[in-house]
Scaffold this motif. Structure first.
Motif, PDB file in Angstrom:
ATOM      1  N   ARG A  97       0.841  -1.193   0.000  1.00 17.09           N
ATOM      2  CA  ARG A  97       0.000   0.000   0.000  1.00 17.09           C
ATOM      3  C   ARG A  97       0.879   1.248   0.000  1.00 17.09           C
ATOM      4  N   ILE A  98       0.460   2.258  -0.732  1.00 19.55           N
ATOM      5  CA  ILE A  98       1.136   3.554  -0.707  1.00 19.55           C
ATOM      6  C   ILE A  98       0.336   4.499   0.171  1.00 19.55           C
ATOM      7  N   SER A  99       1.012   5.141   1.131  1.00 17.80           N
ATOM      8  CA  SER A  99       0.363   6.069   2.049  1.00 17.80           C
ATOM      9  C   SER A  99       1.051   7.419   2.002  1.00 17.80           C
ATOM     10  N   LYS A 100       0.255   8.475   2.129  1.00 18.47           N
ATOM     11  CA  LYS A 100       0.804   9.837   2.227  1.00 18.47           C
ATOM     12  C   LYS A 100       1.044  10.132   3.697  1.00 18.47           C
ATOM     13  N   ILE A 101       2.294  10.277   4.073  1.00 17.21           N
ATOM     14  CA  ILE A 101       2.673  10.511   5.460  1.00 17.21           C
ATOM     15  C   ILE A 101       3.671  11.667   5.498  1.00 17.21           C
ATOM     16  N   ASP A 102       3.347  12.685   6.263  1.00 18.64           N
ATOM     17  CA  ASP A 102       4.247  13.833   6.421  1.00 18.64           C
ATOM     18  C   ASP A 102       4.653  14.410   5.060  1.00 18.64           C
ATOM     19  N   ASP A 103       3.680  14.568   4.182  1.00 22.58           N
ATOM     20  CA  ASP A 103       3.864  15.198   2.867  1.00 22.58           C
ATOM     21  C   ASP A 103       4.632  14.352   1.860  1.00 22.58           C
ATOM     22  N   HIS A 104       5.003  13.138   2.228  1.00 26.29           N
ATOM     23  CA  HIS A 104       5.707  12.260   1.297  1.00 26.29           C
ATOM     24  C   HIS A 104       4.914  10.964   1.139  1.00 26.29           C
ATOM     25  N   GLU A 105       5.248  10.186   0.127  1.00 26.53           N
ATOM     26  CA  GLU A 105       4.560   8.918  -0.115  1.00 26.53           C
ATOM     27  C   GLU A 105       5.471   7.759   0.294  1.00 26.53           C
ATOM     28  N   TRP A 106       4.879   6.777   0.977  1.00 29.89           N
ATOM     29  CA  TRP A 106       5.644   5.668   1.537  1.00 29.89           C
ATOM     30  C   TRP A 106       4.927   4.345   1.288  1.00 29.89           C
ATOM     31  N   GLY A 107       5.683   3.285   1.084  1.00 32.80           N
ATOM     32  CA  GLY A 107       5.092   1.970   0.929  1.00 32.80           C
ATOM     33  C   GLY A 107       6.141   0.884   1.061  1.00 32.80           C
ATOM     34  N   CYS A 108       5.702  -0.363   1.093  1.00 31.82           N
ATOM     35  CA  CYS A 108       6.639  -1.486   1.129  1.00 31.82           C
ATOM     36  C   CYS A 108       5.979  -2.708   0.514  1.00 31.82           C
ATOM     37  N   TYR A 109       6.811  -3.630   0.072  1.00 31.99           N
ATOM     38  CA  TYR A 109       6.312  -4.911  -0.418  1.00 31.99           C
ATOM     39  C   TYR A 109       7.234  -6.001   0.104  1.00 31.99           C
ATOM     40  N   ILE A 110       6.622  -7.018   0.719  1.00 31.93           N
ATOM     41  CA  ILE A 110       7.370  -8.127   1.307  1.00 31.93           C
ATOM     42  C   ILE A 110       7.162  -9.350   0.423  1.00 31.93           C
ATOM     43  N   PHE A 111       8.231  -9.821  -0.213  1.00 33.58           N
ATOM     44  CA  PHE A 111       8.134 -11.012  -1.058  1.00 33.58           C
ATOM     45  C   PHE A 111       7.823 -12.227  -0.182  1.00 33.58           C
ATOM     46  N   HIS A 112       6.799 -13.017  -0.579  1.00 34.11           N
ATOM     47  CA  HIS A 112       6.382 -14.129   0.266  1.00 34.11           C
ATOM     48  C   HIS A 112       5.598 -15.150  -0.545  1.00 34.11           C
ATOM     49  N   LYS A 113       5.423 -16.325   0.059  1.00 33.00           N
ATOM     50  CA  LYS A 113       4.532 -17.345  -0.463  1.00 33.00           C
ATOM     51  C   LYS A 113       3.153 -17.142   0.155  1.00 33.00           C
ATOM     52  N   GLU A 114       2.211 -18.010  -0.211  1.00 31.03           N
ATOM     53  CA  GLU A 114       0.864 -17.908   0.346  1.00 31.03           C
ATOM     54  C   GLU A 114       0.856 -18.111   1.854  1.00 31.03           C
ATOM     55  N   GLU A 115       1.817 -18.882   2.354  1.00 29.30           N
ATOM     56  CA  GLU A 115       1.841 -19.182   3.793  1.00 29.30           C
ATOM     57  C   GLU A 115       2.437 -18.051   4.622  1.00 29.30           C
ATOM     58  N   ASP A 116       2.723 -16.904   4.009  1.00 30.03           N
ATOM     59  CA  ASP A 116       3.186 -15.724   4.729  1.00 30.03           C
ATOM     60  C   ASP A 116       4.672 -15.770   5.067  1.00 30.03           C
ATOM     61  N   SER A 117       5.391 -16.767   4.560  1.00 33.24           N
ATOM     62  CA  SER A 117       6.840 -16.801   4.682  1.00 33.24           C
ATOM     63  C   SER A 117       7.391 -16.872   3.270  1.00 33.24           C
ATOM     64  N   GLY A 118       8.695 -17.070   3.142  1.00 32.28           N
ATOM     65  CA  GLY A 118       9.272 -17.237   1.809  1.00 32.28           C
ATOM     66  C   GLY A 118      10.029 -16.018   1.335  1.00 32.28           C
ATOM     67  N   ASP A 119      10.349 -16.019   0.041  1.00 20.78           N
ATOM     68  CA  ASP A 119      11.217 -14.975  -0.479  1.00 20.78           C
ATOM     69  C   ASP A 119      10.983 -14.759  -1.964  1.00 20.78           C
ATOM     70  N   LEU A 120      11.796 -13.910  -2.559  1.00 13.99           N
ATOM     71  CA  LEU A 120      11.677 -13.603  -3.982  1.00 13.99           C
ATOM     72  C   LEU A 120      11.780 -14.861  -4.832  1.00 13.99           C
ATOM     73  N   GLU A 121      12.658 -15.786  -4.459  1.00 14.42           N
ATOM     74  CA  GLU A 121      12.868 -16.989  -5.265  1.00 14.42           C
ATOM     75  C   GLU A 121      11.594 -17.819  -5.383  1.00 14.42           C
ATOM     76  N   ASP A 122      10.737 -17.791  -4.366  1.00 12.75           N
ATOM     77  CA  ASP A 122       9.464 -18.508  -4.466  1.00 12.75           C
ATOM     78  C   ASP A 122       8.606 -17.924  -5.588  1.00 12.75           C
ATOM     79  N   ILE A 123       8.578 -16.608  -5.690  1.00  9.09           N
ATOM     80  CA  ILE A 123       7.817 -15.952  -6.751  1.00  9.09           C
ATOM     81  C   ILE A 123       8.438 -16.248  -8.111  1.00  9.09           C
ATOM     82  N   LEU A 124       9.759 -16.166  -8.179  1.00  6.49           N
ATOM     83  CA  LEU A 124      10.449 -16.427  -9.445  1.00  6.49           C
ATOM     84  C   LEU A 124      10.204 -17.850  -9.934  1.00  6.49           C
ATOM     85  N   LEU A 125      10.302 -18.823  -9.036  1.00 10.09           N
ATOM     86  CA  LEU A 125      10.135 -20.220  -9.447  1.00 10.09           C
ATOM     87  C   LEU A 125       8.704 -20.497  -9.891  1.00 10.09           C
ATOM     88  N   ASP A 126       7.722 -19.849  -9.262  1.00 12.47           N
ATOM     89  CA  ASP A 126       6.343 -19.992  -9.730  1.00 12.47           C
ATOM     90  C   ASP A 126       6.211 -19.535 -11.182  1.00 12.47           C
TER      91      ASP A 126
END
Length: 277
Positions: A154-183
């Motif tokens: 999600r992108i949020s406007k905080i203190d006049d700037h825009e902020w966000g994050c994305y956590i690479f994961h599998k469906e089980e809420d763990s994992g990493d970029l390689e899980d997405i790549l291999l899919d």
């Protein structure tokens, strides 16, 4: 108004993947020389490069997270990607944030300096690993200490700037970029990746032999850290069938194991494209 998106990445693999994702969303490589970057980024990067004291550096593979590793653009938006070389890089992230936030302050007096106003967006990319998405976001919010919390995907406007994050994961809420790549990569290439997996299992080495080997006139020994990651090795072995001697970032950037049609429907890719909209 020039929109600048600053992405904080754990490594070159992340940047290679994000570049693939964005380029199907009409982003293109920004190939301008540093002096031709939008003002005041051009002056900023030239100053940072000029201030680097080469004489105090050591020989070897040098990394400089303060300067973006890759730049992409779309219309009036420029996306800059910083390689932090790992997740435990709080000081490096703070240095980069301070650099841009100080620039934001300067850019707001454009009526006196003729400097175009810039809108910055800061996006942080991490692997969930075994920690999980929620805890990664909690750690990031503790590090940033903003007036409001930022959220995954999600992108949020905080203190006049825009902020966000994305956590690479599998469906089980763990994992990493390689899980997405291999899919993405295994689809329609099942036989190739099955054979590569069999090869890795058949030739599995002992724990010691997965560590860096020291061989000098004084000693012959192994370092303490185990460097083996099965998913990274699987991508590498399959990639050697196409790009001999190339590292995983080159494979991720160039392999037809990752198709446009798959990037267009993958939920992670759709979410990431949304963060750059």
């Amino acid at each position: 108004m020039t929109n600048i998106i600053i992405s904080f990445c754990e490594g070159h693999h992340d940047i290679a993947f994000l570049s693939r994702v964005l380029q199907i969303n009409e982003f293109k490589p920004y190939k301008n020389k540093i002096k031709d970057f939008p003002t005041p980024l051009n002056t900023l990067f030239q100053q940072k490069l000029a201030s680097k004291n080469i004489s105090d550096s050591k020989l070897g593979f040098q990394t400089n997270s303060i300067i973006p590793a890759v730049a992409l653009y779309k219309n009036n938006t420029v996306a800059l990607f910083h390689n932090l070389n790992g997740d435990k890089r709080e000081m490096e992230r703070k240095e980069i944030l301070d650099m841009y936030q100080n620039l934001i302050g300067d850019s707001e007096i454009d009526e006196f300096t003729s400097t175009p106003k810039i809108q910055f967006r800061f996006i942080f990319f991490f692997d969930a690993d075994d920690i999980g998405v929620d805890l990664r976001v909690i750690e990031l919010n503790s590090e940033l200490n903003l007036s409001e919390k930022i959220n995954h995907n999600r992108i949020s406007k905080i203190d006049d700037h825009e902020w966000g994050c994305y956590i690479f994961h599998k469906e089980e809420d763990s994992g990493d970029l390689e899980d997405i790549l291999l899919d993405l990569m295994v689809k329609d290439n099942e036989s190739i990746f099955s054979n590569c997996k069999d090869y890795l299992q058949t030739n599995e080495l002992s724990d010691n032999r997965r560590r860096a080997y020291i061989c000098t006139s004084e000693k012959e020994d192994y370092k303490s850290h185990n460097n083996y990651k099965n998913k990274k090795s699987l991508i590498s072995v399959a990639g050697q069938l196409q790009f001999s001697g190339s590292n995983n970032s080159v494979i991720i950037s160039n392999s037809d194991y990752i198709k446009k049609s798959d990037l267009e429907v993958n939920i992670h890719c759709l979410n990431i494209n949304g963060l750059f909209s």
